[in-house]
Design an enzyme around this catalytic site. Structure first.
Site, PDB file in Angstrom:
ATOM      1  N   GLY A 152       5.343  -7.216  -1.004  1.00 49.61           N
ATOM      2  CA  GLY A 152       5.907  -5.751  -1.508  1.00 49.61           C
ATOM      3  C   GLY A 152       4.861  -4.966  -1.279  1.00 49.61           C
ATOM      4  O   GLY A 152       4.195  -5.214  -0.399  1.00 49.61           O
ATOM      5  N   LYS A 188       8.026  15.515   1.787  1.00 49.93           N
ATOM      6  CA  LYS A 188       8.275  15.853   0.274  1.00 49.93           C
ATOM      7  C   LYS A 188       7.622  16.919  -0.100  1.00 49.93           C
ATOM      8  O   LYS A 188       5.894  16.552   0.178  1.00 49.93           O
ATOM      9  CB  LYS A 188       8.272  14.611  -0.505  1.00 49.93           C
ATOM     10  CG  LYS A 188       8.435  14.885  -2.224  1.00 49.93           C
ATOM     11  CD  LYS A 188       8.004  13.703  -2.992  1.00 49.93           C
ATOM     12  CE  LYS A 188       8.276  14.201  -4.221  1.00 49.93           C
ATOM     13  NZ  LYS A 188       7.722  12.798  -5.140  1.00 49.93           N
ATOM     14  N   THR A 195       4.665   8.225  -9.212  1.00 46.93           N
ATOM     15  CA  THR A 195       3.410   7.778  -9.327  1.00 46.93           C
ATOM     16  C   THR A 195       3.089   6.326  -9.253  1.00 46.93           C
ATOM     17  O   THR A 195       1.947   5.761  -9.140  1.00 46.93           O
ATOM     18  CB  THR A 195       2.808   8.041 -10.808  1.00 46.93           C
ATOM     19  OG1 THR A 195       3.595   7.743 -11.707  1.00 46.93           O
ATOM     20  CG2 THR A 195       2.594   9.595 -11.111  1.00 46.93           C
TER      21      THR A 195
END
Length: 510
Positions: free
Chosen positions: A15, A81, A347
């Site tokens: 991951g 972003k 976060t």
């Protein structure tokens, strides 16, 4: 005699967390004689992947690895972003942006917010968003790179990314394997430990293979196979402060606005995220199972998508908090194996990144010095607590009383650090960044002002300008920012011009 350096590192789990760790360790430590990194993961075990939005620190990680930004944008289907738009958090119908970068212009040696507060006191009710280049560009759908060391408002811009987390993991895997990381397919069925010290010596896989190591990095997600299960490090439960314990996530086709902003919309028992990527939208609903059923939460999410669902909803359960120690003996946990704080301020990936940076700074030899481990754990604990306080602020400082959930949040007994920050800001408009905490003064200003926290006073020096000059200076700053935003390209045009756009045929739209 000097202890031997650690050269055999084993990462349990892939991951985003696992491959971020593997890529960084191989890049930074790989030239040590005999140094090796082995990553064990199972294709049969899915990853959570709730964190697709990031904060500006991710740029430093990518640059450390020498990643070309436009290649990264294409391969991960990323968008830019400039901050997070919070909708309905203060009250229904209200919105504000927590932008990256800073506000306005400091004057007379004091922080800008004091002049903005004074302007409010003498009748200028312009929201603080208007003094942020990131907020205004984000809402206009515009983007360009910052221009540091100039007098342009673009010098105060900061940015991050929104990307497909699964693609990012694959992107990093390719780089890590090119740097010598060995990937082993398999599921861990047993953790082997020294009978006397409890130190982890190896992991046994379902294939029967045993992989031995000196340093083990636990990236096994919520299961926390090594730190939580094998070493039995307890979990600090913060659900009293952060009661959301569930989420449902679903991607959908592109639709609605395509701004360089993550959006968080308050719901009756939590909030909904919207993350626009180049090829799809990421969506999710974080909620408290004590205040809403999973079925109702799913229905509410599906009824508020800007496109057509691309998959079945993915259901998640979690507890806010973290392990009492992220480093125990010869095991370091990263990501969900170390703890979980909901992705309200994006976060999750940062906590992985900061854990990696901390590990590289305190990288052990085979003696595993207690001093270094204690320092790692102390800094990790402080970072989790700082982020927790910032998240609690969003829930507590709200006018909403339209559900049992919001009434609970408004009556929380606040952590001491958060209470002190609120008291200081309400009293004098001052904000202090403690111990180099993650969120800057500008971030605290954005959320406190956006959530309706109003200072009673401002710094005395802000009163040295007469009212007319104060209002004129504020107007001038707003006009310069607005004019600058007008000149910027749209995000889509910027990506096309720079080579970061994915082919039109790979965009899914309604």
């Amino acid at each position: 005699m000097t202890p031997a350096p650690v050269t055999n590192v084993v990462i349990v789990g892939g991951g985003t967390a696992g491959w971020m760790a593997a890529a960084a360790l191989a890049h930074v430590m790989g030239k040590l004689p005999g140094f090796s990194v082995t990553l064990v993961e199972s294709e049969a075990i899915g990853t959570v992947g709730v964190g697709e939005a990031t904060i500006p620190q991710i740029i430093g990680y990518n640059r450390m690895l020498g990643i070309d930004e436009m290649e990264f944008m294409r391969e991960t289907r990323a968008t830019y972003k400039l901050g997070i738009e919070f909708v309905d958090w203060l009250r229904p119908g209200h919105s504000y942006v927590h932008p990256f970068g800073s506000y306005g212009l400091d004057m007379l040696g004091i922080d800008f917010q004091h002049f903005w507060i004074r302007g409010s006191a003498i009748g200028d009710e312009t929201p603080v968003d208007a003094y942020s280049i990131a907020a205004m560009a984000g809402k206009a759908g515009k983007f360009d790179w910052p221009r540091p060391n100039t007098k342009s408002p673009m010098a105060k811009l900061a940015y991050a990314f929104q990307f497909d987390a699964a693609r990012y993991a694959r992107f990093l895997r390719a780089r890590a394997e090119a740097d010598g990381v060995t990937r082993v397919e398999g599921r861990v069925v047993e953790v082997e430990q020294n009978g006397e010290s409890g130190v982890v010596t190896g992991i046994k896989l379902d294939s029967g293979q045993t992989i031995e190591g000196e340093l083990f990095i636990d990236c096994s997600g919520f299961r926390s196979l090594l730190l939580g299960q094998a070493l039995e490090v307890p979990f600090k439960d913060w659900s009293d402060w952060l009661p959301c314990d569930s989420a449902v996530a679903v991607p959908c086709t592109l639709g609605g606005k395509h701004e360089p902003l993550t959006r968080s919309t308050a719901r009756p028992a939590g909030w909904q995220w919207r993350i626009p990527l180049q090829h799809r939208l990421g969506n999710g609903h974080v909620f408290s199972s004590q205040h809403m059923s999973r079925e109702d939460a799913t229905d509410l999410l599906l009824a508020n998508l800007d496109g057509q669902p691309l998959a079945d909803p993915n259901q998640l359960s979690f507890t806010a908090g973290h392990r009492a120690r992220a480093w125990e003996k010869n095991v370091v946990a990263l990501g969900l194996a170390a703890g979980f704080l909901e992705p309200l301020e994006s976060t999750s990936i940062h906590l992985v990144q900061s854990g990696i940076a901390r590990l590289l700074s305190l990288f052990p030899d085979t003696s595993f010095g207690a001093t270094e481990i204690a320092r790692f754990n102390e800094e990790t604990d402080r970072e989790y607590a700082d982020i927790r306080d910032f998240l609690v602020l969003h829930y507590n400082a709200s006018e909403r009383d339209d559900s049992e959930f919001w009434r609970y949040c408004r009556n929380l007994e606040l952590p001491e650090g958060l209470r002190e920050k609120l008291e200081m800001f309400r009293s004098s408009g001052r904000i202090f960044r403690e111990n180099n905490e993650l969120f800057t003064e500008a971030s605290w200003l954005a959320v406190m002002s956006g959530q309706g926290v109003h200072p009673e006073r401002y710094h005395p020096v802000a009163g040295l300008l007469d009212e007319a000059e104060t209002l004129e200076r504020l107007r001038h700053i707003r006009e310069v920012i607005a004019h600058t935003v007008e000149q910027l390209p749209t995000q889509d045009a910027f990506l096309q011009q720079r080579g970061g756009a994915v082919p039109p045929g790979e965009r899914l739209s309604t």
